[in-house]
Write a protein that holds these residues in place. Sequence first.
Motif, short mmCIF file in Angstrom:
data_model
loop_
_atom_site.label_atom_id
_atom_site.label_comp_id
_atom_site.label_asym_id
_atom_site.label_seq_id
_atom_site.Cartn_x
_atom_site.Cartn_y
_atom_site.Cartn_z
N SER A 224 23.57 56.67 44.98
CA SER A 224 22.64 56.34 43.48
C SER A 224 22.34 55.46 43.88
O SER A 224 21.23 54.07 43.69
N VAL A 225 23.40 54.85 42.56
CA VAL A 225 23.39 53.82 41.81
C VAL A 225 23.66 52.34 43.01
O VAL A 225 23.02 51.51 43.07
N GLY A 226 24.69 52.41 44.23
CA GLY A 226 24.84 51.59 44.82
C GLY A 226 23.61 51.31 45.87
O GLY A 226 23.65 50.01 45.78
N ALA A 227 22.87 52.28 46.38
CA ALA A 227 21.56 52.61 46.87
C ALA A 227 20.82 51.74 46.17
O ALA A 227 20.01 50.83 46.92
N GLY A 228 20.48 52.27 44.94
CA GLY A 228 19.28 51.46 44.26
C GLY A 228 19.82 49.73 44.40
O GLY A 228 19.12 49.14 44.26
N LYS A 251 9.93 41.45 40.83
CA LYS A 251 8.94 43.41 40.88
C LYS A 251 9.09 43.61 41.56
O LYS A 251 9.11 44.98 41.54
N ARG A 252 8.96 43.15 43.04
CA ARG A 252 9.26 44.34 44.31
C ARG A 252 10.51 44.94 44.52
O ARG A 252 11.02 46.08 44.18
N GLY A 253 11.74 43.93 44.02
CA GLY A 253 13.24 44.28 43.68
C GLY A 253 13.33 45.87 42.33
O GLY A 253 14.00 46.13 43.57
N LEU A 254 12.65 45.26 41.89
CA LEU A 254 12.62 46.28 40.55
C LEU A 254 11.97 47.84 40.85
O LEU A 254 12.78 48.39 40.79
N ALA A 255 10.84 47.72 41.26
CA ALA A 255 10.35 48.83 42.63
C ALA A 255 11.22 49.34 43.38
O ALA A 255 11.43 50.83 43.30
N SER A 256 11.84 48.80 44.00
CA SER A 256 12.18 49.39 45.05
C SER A 256 13.85 50.08 44.61
O SER A 256 14.25 50.95 44.94
N GLY A 257 14.44 49.09 43.73
CA GLY A 257 16.26 49.48 43.50
C GLY A 257 15.81 50.49 42.12
O GLY A 257 16.82 51.34 42.73
N VAL A 258 14.44 50.60 41.67
CA VAL A 258 14.94 52.06 40.39
C VAL A 258 14.43 52.96 41.05
O VAL A 258 15.18 54.10 41.08
N MET A 259 13.18 52.85 41.89
CA MET A 259 12.88 54.39 43.06
C MET A 259 14.00 54.53 43.76
O MET A 259 14.60 55.89 44.01
N THR A 260 15.17 54.22 44.20
CA THR A 260 16.20 54.68 45.37
C THR A 260 16.83 54.98 44.76
O THR A 260 17.08 56.01 45.24
N ALA A 261 16.95 54.58 43.08
CA ALA A 261 18.32 55.64 42.44
C ALA A 261 18.16 56.23 42.06
O ALA A 261 18.70 57.71 42.23
N LEU A 262 16.36 56.84 41.54
CA LEU A 262 15.33 57.85 41.62
C LEU A 262 15.79 58.75 42.30
O LEU A 262 16.05 59.88 41.71
N GLY A 263 15.52 58.28 43.80
CA GLY A 263 15.26 59.40 44.75
C GLY A 263 16.12 59.72 45.05
O GLY A 263 16.83 61.20 44.83
N GLY A 264 17.70 59.08 44.74
CA GLY A 264 19.39 60.24 44.91
C GLY A 264 19.77 60.69 43.91
O GLY A 264 20.48 61.93 44.03
N LEU A 265 19.28 60.25 42.64
CA LEU A 265 19.61 61.23 41.17
C LEU A 265 18.62 62.39 41.54
O LEU A 265 20.25 63.13 40.64
N GLY A 266 17.57 62.34 41.95
CA GLY A 266 16.51 63.88 42.00
C GLY A 266 18.12 64.73 42.51
O GLY A 266 17.83 66.16 41.44
N HIS A 267 18.05 65.04 43.28
CA HIS A 267 19.21 66.44 44.10
C HIS A 267 21.17 65.95 43.88
O HIS A 267 21.34 66.83 44.11
N ALA A 268 21.13 64.99 43.05
CA ALA A 268 22.39 64.52 42.19
C ALA A 268 22.69 65.40 41.54
O ALA A 268 23.38 66.01 40.66
#
Length: 330
Positions: A224-228, A251-268
């Motif tokens: 998750s962190v790596g993907a973010g 701003k776009r990089g922040l939005a994409s990175g944070v949401m990517t990490a959160l998406g993976g961490l949700g089920h980790a």
Amino acid sequence: MLSRFLPAGLSGRRRFDSLSEREILALAIASEEEDGRIYAVYAEKLRKDYPASAAVFDGMAGEEDEHRRRLLEDYRRRFGEVVVPIRRDHVADFYQRRPVWLVETLGLDRMREEAAAMERQARDFYVAAAGRSTDAQTRGLLGDLARAEAGHESKAEELVEDHLKGEAGSTEDAAAHRQFLLTWVQPGLAGLMDGSVSTLAPIFATAFATQNPWTTFLVGLSASVGAGISMGFTEAAHDDGKLSGRGSPLKRGLASGVMTALGGLGHALPYLIPSFWTATAIALVVVFIELWAIVWIQNRYMETPFARAAFQVVLGGALVLAAGILIGGA
């Protein structure tokens, strides 16, 4: 209201109740000059994309200049040509303005809110100052300034009504909404989809291969962190937004990175639970919630038909999840 009360002793700043009438009037002149410059900066910032709003701020800057002129005439009548060099930051209990360079990077609606707050602060300050004054002439002067600011607030409302009514306001609001979608929603949605879907296979493959919750959590955390980080840098680097109009790459990089990490961490995160099957059951529930959240965002902000969004997201997620389980259980 007085928005900030800061200690005067250590910084060497004066208290408002220690100022003379001459200093109070000089402070009002300086404040009107600064507010006029702030509105002029807003107008220049918005002129290309939001000409109607730029006209509003041009009008407000003109009103501030007129107030400054009237204050300066009164100062000259009472105290002569030399204006005392005193500003807001010289007075501990005087309201402060945000730095223009900070606010001008924000959106149209935020600038409008800031302007409204400026008018309220100035009006309330003069009302409070007049209430504390024991000198009749000073009280009258401060009361006049309070009424002037109240009139300016009314004038600002008239300017907004004149310049932003009908099609102009609707067009600018639509443009602001479109910019919000391009800068925040699209990158965030892409990140959430990538983080939620792409990490399903490695996390559940590890889970069913090892049946060790801690090992599964570590794999999910690293994925998750790596993907973010990867998604954030990719989004920020591949388009500077100047030609595409998609807005700040940061701003776009922040939005994409944070949401990517959160998406993976949700089920980790459920794999912090020591019981493998309990953690897996909760993780599957979280996956279901994540996928439907993606469907809702697509339907709400991207106007994707709900049925099509649900079919695409749920089918894709189910295939990736199945692949992870099959590979891990092999």
